[in-house]
Design an enzyme around this catalytic site. Structure first.
Site, PDB file in Angstrom:
ATOM      1  N   HIS A   1       0.853  -1.197   0.000  1.00 18.57           N
ATOM      2  CA  HIS A   1       0.000   0.000   0.000  1.00 18.57           C
ATOM      3  C   HIS A   1       0.882   1.237   0.000  1.00 18.57           C
ATOM      4  O   HIS A   1       1.952   1.244   0.627  1.00 18.57           O
ATOM      5  CB  HIS A   1      -0.894   0.006   1.252  1.00 18.57           C
ATOM      6  CG  HIS A   1      -2.069   0.910   1.127  1.00 18.57           C
ATOM      7  ND1 HIS A   1      -1.977   2.266   1.367  1.00 18.57           N
ATOM      8  CD2 HIS A   1      -3.333   0.674   0.741  1.00 18.57           C
ATOM      9  CE1 HIS A   1      -3.163   2.811   1.164  1.00 18.57           C
ATOM     10  NE2 HIS A   1      -4.013   1.873   0.780  1.00 18.57           N
TER      11      HIS A   1
ATOM     12  N   ASP B   1      -7.855  -5.449   0.035  1.00 15.12           N
ATOM     13  CA  ASP B   1      -8.297  -6.316  -1.071  1.00 15.12           C
ATOM     14  C   ASP B   1      -7.920  -7.777  -0.913  1.00 15.12           C
ATOM     15  O   ASP B   1      -8.369  -8.616  -1.695  1.00 15.12           O
ATOM     16  CB  ASP B   1      -7.715  -5.765  -2.386  1.00 15.12           C
ATOM     17  CG  ASP B   1      -8.327  -4.427  -2.727  1.00 15.12           C
ATOM     18  OD1 ASP B   1      -7.575  -3.447  -2.905  1.00 15.12           O
ATOM     19  OD2 ASP B   1      -9.566  -4.351  -2.766  1.00 15.12           O
TER      20      ASP B   1
HETATM   21  C1  SDX Z   1      -6.269   0.067  -2.830  1.00 17.12           C
HETATM   22  O1  SDX Z   1      -4.498   4.588  -1.930  1.00 17.12           O
HETATM   23  C2  SDX Z   1      -5.444   3.939  -1.322  1.00 17.12           C
HETATM   24  O2  SDX Z   1      -5.821   4.283  -0.237  1.00 17.12           O
HETATM   25  C3  SDX Z   1      -6.044   2.766  -2.074  1.00 17.12           C
HETATM   26  C4  SDX Z   1      -7.040   1.907  -1.310  1.00 17.12           C
HETATM   27  C5  SDX Z   1      -8.307   2.657  -1.030  1.00 17.12           C
HETATM   28  O3  SDX Z   1      -9.008   2.248  -0.102  1.00 17.12           O
HETATM   29  O4  SDX Z   1      -8.642   3.580  -1.816  1.00 17.12           O
HETATM   30  O5  SDX Z   1      -6.448   1.478  -0.094  1.00 17.12           O
HETATM   31  C6  SDX Z   1      -7.436   0.682  -2.127  1.00 17.12           C
HETATM   32  O6  SDX Z   1      -6.022   0.403  -3.960  1.00 17.12           O
HETATM   33  C7  SDX Z   1      -5.405  -0.911  -2.081  1.00 17.12           C
HETATM   34  C8  SDX Z   1      -4.160  -1.372  -2.923  1.00 17.12           C
HETATM   35  C9  SDX Z   1      -4.646  -2.491  -3.844  1.00 17.12           C
HETATM   36  N1  SDX Z   1      -3.572  -2.869  -4.830  1.00 17.12           N
HETATM   37  C10 SDX Z   1      -2.963  -4.035  -4.752  1.00 17.12           C
HETATM   38  O7  SDX Z   1      -3.123  -4.872  -3.851  1.00 17.12           O
HETATM   39  C11 SDX Z   1      -2.044  -4.315  -5.933  1.00 17.12           C
HETATM   40  C12 SDX Z   1      -0.712  -4.866  -5.426  1.00 17.12           C
HETATM   41  N2  SDX Z   1      -0.045  -3.788  -4.711  1.00 17.12           N
HETATM   42  C13 SDX Z   1       0.956  -3.006  -5.456  1.00 17.12           C
HETATM   43  O8  SDX Z   1       0.646  -2.813  -6.786  1.00 17.12           O
HETATM   44  C14 SDX Z   1       1.448  -1.804  -4.665  1.00 17.12           C
HETATM   45  O9  SDX Z   1       1.694  -2.226  -3.400  1.00 17.12           O
HETATM   46  C15 SDX Z   1       0.603  -0.547  -4.605  1.00 17.12           C
HETATM   47  C16 SDX Z   1       0.215  -0.054  -5.975  1.00 17.12           C
HETATM   48  C17 SDX Z   1      -0.633  -0.770  -3.800  1.00 17.12           C
HETATM   49  C18 SDX Z   1       1.455   0.525  -3.929  1.00 17.12           C
HETATM   50  O10 SDX Z   1       2.512   0.794  -4.759  1.00 17.12           O
HETATM   51  P1  SDX Z   1       3.617   1.915  -4.378  1.00 17.12           P
HETATM   52  O11 SDX Z   1       3.267   2.626  -3.126  1.00 17.12           O
HETATM   53  O12 SDX Z   1       3.867   2.728  -5.593  1.00 17.12           O
HETATM   54  O13 SDX Z   1       4.836   1.062  -3.983  1.00 17.12           O
HETATM   55  P2  SDX Z   1       5.896   0.512  -5.000  1.00 17.12           P
HETATM   56  O14 SDX Z   1       5.183  -0.060  -6.196  1.00 17.12           O
HETATM   57  O15 SDX Z   1       6.933   1.565  -5.199  1.00 17.12           O
HETATM   58  O16 SDX Z   1       6.496  -0.721  -4.168  1.00 17.12           O
HETATM   59  C19 SDX Z   1       7.631  -0.563  -3.343  1.00 17.12           C
HETATM   60  C20 SDX Z   1       8.384  -1.889  -3.532  1.00 17.12           C
HETATM   61  C21 SDX Z   1       8.742  -2.169  -4.992  1.00 17.12           C
HETATM   62  O17 SDX Z   1       9.878  -3.025  -4.971  1.00 17.12           O
HETATM   63  P3  SDX Z   1      11.357  -2.335  -5.186  1.00 17.12           P
HETATM   64  O18 SDX Z   1      11.279  -1.517  -6.444  1.00 17.12           O
HETATM   65  O19 SDX Z   1      11.593  -1.508  -3.940  1.00 17.12           O
HETATM   66  O20 SDX Z   1      12.294  -3.536  -5.299  1.00 17.12           O
HETATM   67  O21 SDX Z   1       7.534  -2.980  -3.131  1.00 17.12           O
HETATM   68  C22 SDX Z   1       7.292  -3.814  -4.245  1.00 17.12           C
HETATM   69  C23 SDX Z   1       7.596  -2.997  -5.492  1.00 17.12           C
HETATM   70  O22 SDX Z   1       7.969  -3.859  -6.565  1.00 17.12           O
HETATM   71  N3  SDX Z   1       5.868  -4.167  -4.184  1.00 17.12           N
HETATM   72  C24 SDX Z   1       5.398  -5.389  -4.385  1.00 17.12           C
HETATM   73  C25 SDX Z   1       4.009  -5.283  -4.155  1.00 17.12           C
HETATM   74  N4  SDX Z   1       3.704  -4.016  -3.833  1.00 17.12           N
HETATM   75  C26 SDX Z   1       4.853  -3.322  -3.861  1.00 17.12           C
HETATM   76  N5  SDX Z   1       5.997  -6.542  -4.741  1.00 17.12           N
HETATM   77  C27 SDX Z   1       5.192  -7.620  -4.863  1.00 17.12           C
HETATM   78  N6  SDX Z   1       3.866  -7.607  -4.643  1.00 17.12           N
HETATM   79  C28 SDX Z   1       3.236  -6.463  -4.297  1.00 17.12           C
HETATM   80  N7  SDX Z   1       1.939  -6.451  -4.106  1.00 17.12           N
END
Ligand code: SDX
Length: 434
Positions: free
Chosen positions: A311, A369
């Protein structure tokens, strides 16, 4: 919002004049640096793709402490509202008005919402234009936007009464439209709302009853759905809420703004994650396959993410995920499905991930989720409709934020700038010179 005694000073190593900027304090949470004079004073913009360090507005609706894993709606902890608070419509009243309703206020609010649950009879013709297998979110973007064509009496965003009427209409009609999208997809007749049922019971009735026999709602399942709606009702300045605010800043009508929010929520990185998380669990199939899946997630080239994890704000357990897991267990128990293999798989996956350095080091925890797909599936909601339920619940949050923005004296049309890295000015060559 109060002025901090501390100021922020931006100094430049090339000796350019330093710029002093005010710092404001909120009631709780991070302070902000007011950079509005930056471009005028320095000719430079800030650079913040994804708005990781940007507060786009001031708000008093929802507060999230990502480090503590805390979520407050108008100051009330989500745990209290979702477990021993009232129902979803009480939370709607709270988000819209800033205070929980008295018994009389609740009675009046529920009656008003109940009496706006029908949609114009001609709305059904919009559905007929979609393929039966259209994704429900495409249907909702279309039909919610189309609502504007029926309510010319409540489109003046500068009229507080129009804003109030539009808010009620959207909250009241979303369950009807979501249920109509479902009925259309399975070829069953639309079911009209019933004024003798509660908001969530009415939704279950419109979704699962048929004209052929009486339908009795299960109070445990209705309460579970109601709690799911409370958990999804609002969440500060997330992507879809920011979309609604940006659309609203241009003066677009509320139906158009909510349709824009639905479109944004559809993405798998946002509201579409519940659908993606369930598909992920079905693809993993069994606990034995978890190590191979986790290895894929760690391989950046795979593009595989652990859906329902991570998140932008929560760097601790999403409080909604805990409540969703409890709700999931209650529903499965009620239905005699406590041995549901997907629920067991999800809990095993969560346990393994929470002990794995890759996730621990990146502070990746289950979000709202991760379990919501399993419980919605148990309630009989088809996977493709999960995000539609999220949109149904979030409509009140979007509307509350939209209303707050419209009445904010500081609000202007949102118009971010850019760092231009394209071709500098050049002359167009004749085609035979290219
Ligand atoms: C919602 O904003 C809100 O409040 C949203 C929400 C709401 O109520 O409105 O809470 C609802 O959208 C919840 C989130 C649902 N999405 C997912 O579950 C999809 C999977 N999650 C990721 O796509 C990700 O965690 C995000 C999009 C939610 C957040 O992404 P960020 O903050 O941009 O973080 P990032 O992508 O920069 O990740 C940081 C690191 C990265 O690795 P490095 O580059 O540091 O090596 O963490 C890794 C990412 O690759 N990473 C994950 C991951 N989420 C982040 N790796 C594997 N699986 C994941 N789910």
């Amino acid at each position: 919002m109060t002025n901090s005694e501390t100021k922020a000073t931006l100094s430049f190593s090339d000796g350019s004049p330093a710029l002093e900027m005010p710092i404001y304090k909120g009631s709780i949470g991070p302070d902000v640096i007011d950079i509005r004079k930056l471009y005028g004073s320095t000719g430079m913009f800030t650079y913040d793709p994804g708005f990781m360090s940007t507060a786009a507005c001031n708000s008093s609706i929802t507060y999230i402490d990502g480090d503590k894993g805390e979520l407050l709606y108008r100051g009330y902890p989500i745990e209290q509202l979702a477990v021993n608070g009232g129902d979803f419509l009480e939370t709607c009243y709270l988000l819209l008005n800033g205070e929980l309703p008295t018994a009389d206020q609740k009675k009046e609010f529920v009656a008003t919402v109940t009496n706006h649950t029908m949609v114009h009879e001609q709305m059904q013709f919009f559905f007929r234009g979609f393929r039966r297998d259209a994704h429900p979110m495409s249907v909702l973007v279309g039909t919610v936007g189309a609502l504007a064509s029926f309510y010319h009496d409540s489109l003046d965003i500068n009229d507080p009464h129009h804003r109030e009427v539009s808010a009620i209409r959207l909250i009241a009609k979303m369950p009807t439209l979501v249920a109509m999208a479902y009925k259309y997809s399975i070829g069953q007749p639309f079911v009209y709302p019933r004024n003798d049922l509660s908001y969530s019971a009415n939704f279950m009735h419109m979704m699962f009853s048929t004209p052929c026999e009486p339908y009795k709602t299960n109070e445990v399942l209705v309460r579970a759905l109601d709690r799911i709606l409370i958990l999804h009702a609002d969440h500060e300045q997330n992507a879809s809420t920011s979309t609604v605010r940006l659309a609203g800043s241009s003066g677009a009508n509320p139906f158009a703004c909510i349709a824009a929010g639905i479109a944004c929520l559809w993405g798998p990185a946002h509201g579409g994650a519940n659908e993606a998380a369930l598909s992920m669990l079905e693809e993993i199939g069994s606990v034995d396959n978890i190590p191979e899946f986790i290895a894929q997630v760690k391989d950046k080239n795979s593009g595989v993410k652990l859906m329902g994890f991570g998140h932008r704000v929560y760097k601790n357990y999403d409080p909604r995920a805990k409540l969703m897991r409890e709700t999931c267990y209650e529903v499965l128990q009620e239905l005699g499905l406590q041995d549901d293999p997907l629920f067991k798989l999800a809990m095993a996956l969560e346990k393994i991930a929470l002990e794995d350095e890759y996730f621990v080091s990146r502070k990746l925890y289950p979000n709202v989720d991760f379990y919501s797909g399993i419980v919605q599936r148990a309630l009989g909601i088809p996977t493709a409709l999960f995000t539609g339920i999220f949109a149904l619940a979030r409509t009140v949050g979007w509307i509350a934020q939209w209303k707050e923005m419209i009445s904010d004296p500081e609000q202007k049309i949102g118009r971010p700038r850019q760092l231009f890295v394209g071709a500098p000015k050049r002359d167009v060559p004749a085609i035979d010179k290219r």
